[in-house]
Design a protein around this motif. Structure first.
Motif, short mmCIF file in Angstrom:
data_model
loop_
_atom_site.label_atom_id
_atom_site.label_comp_id
_atom_site.label_asym_id
_atom_site.label_seq_id
_atom_site.Cartn_x
_atom_site.Cartn_y
_atom_site.Cartn_z
N PHE A 79 0.86 -1.18 0.00
CA PHE A 79 0.00 0.00 0.00
C PHE A 79 0.89 1.23 0.00
N PHE A 80 0.36 2.32 -0.53
CA PHE A 80 1.06 3.60 -0.49
C PHE A 80 0.12 4.62 0.12
N SER A 81 0.69 5.53 0.86
CA SER A 81 -0.11 6.59 1.45
C SER A 81 0.64 7.90 1.33
N VAL A 82 -0.11 8.96 1.09
CA VAL A 82 0.48 10.29 1.06
C VAL A 82 -0.21 11.11 2.16
N LEU A 83 0.63 11.73 3.00
CA LEU A 83 0.16 12.57 4.09
C LEU A 83 0.46 14.01 3.72
N LYS A 84 -0.54 14.89 3.86
CA LYS A 84 -0.34 16.29 3.49
C LYS A 84 -0.67 17.20 4.66
N VAL A 85 0.24 18.15 4.89
CA VAL A 85 0.06 19.15 5.94
C VAL A 85 0.27 20.51 5.29
N LEU A 86 -0.68 21.42 5.48
CA LEU A 86 -0.58 22.74 4.84
C LEU A 86 0.45 23.64 5.50
#
Length: 104
Positions: A79-86
């Motif tokens: 699995f791949f996951s992308v985490l985004k924080v502004l």
């Protein structure tokens, strides 16, 4: 543009039973998280959750982010996951997330 952190999550089922698991990303302050799950035909489907999405639409009504994972017996998936924080400063000054895998 938000800062993004990519995770590669290999999960292996060595048992003789299919497994239903929950992947928990224990960081409710993420602006967005997207999990890419492999399909049987080799493509990926994505599920997107985030702090700015309607909480009532979530399957699991908990602050952390939960994703269903199904593994056939004697199989492995990546699995791949992308985490985004502004906020760049917030992302740099804080540990990003803990990932837990729970058996359902």
């Amino acid at each position: 543009m938000p800062d993004a952190i990519w995770l590669r999550l290999p999960v292996k089922n060595n048992t003789k039973q299919d497994l239903d698991l929950l992947l928990e990303i224990a960081y409710p302050l993420l602006d967005e998280i997207e999990l890419y799950s492999p399909n049987e035909n080799g493509t990926y489907q994505s599920i997107r959750l985030g702090e700015h999405q309607n909480f009532s639409l979530r399957k699991y009504k908990v602050p952390n982010y939960l994703f269903d994972i199904h593994l056939h017996c004697q199989s492995e998936k990546v699995f791949f996951s992308v985490l985004k924080v502004l906020s760049k400063s917030y992302c740099r000054s804080t540990s990003v997330a803990n990932a837990n895998l729970w058996r359902r």
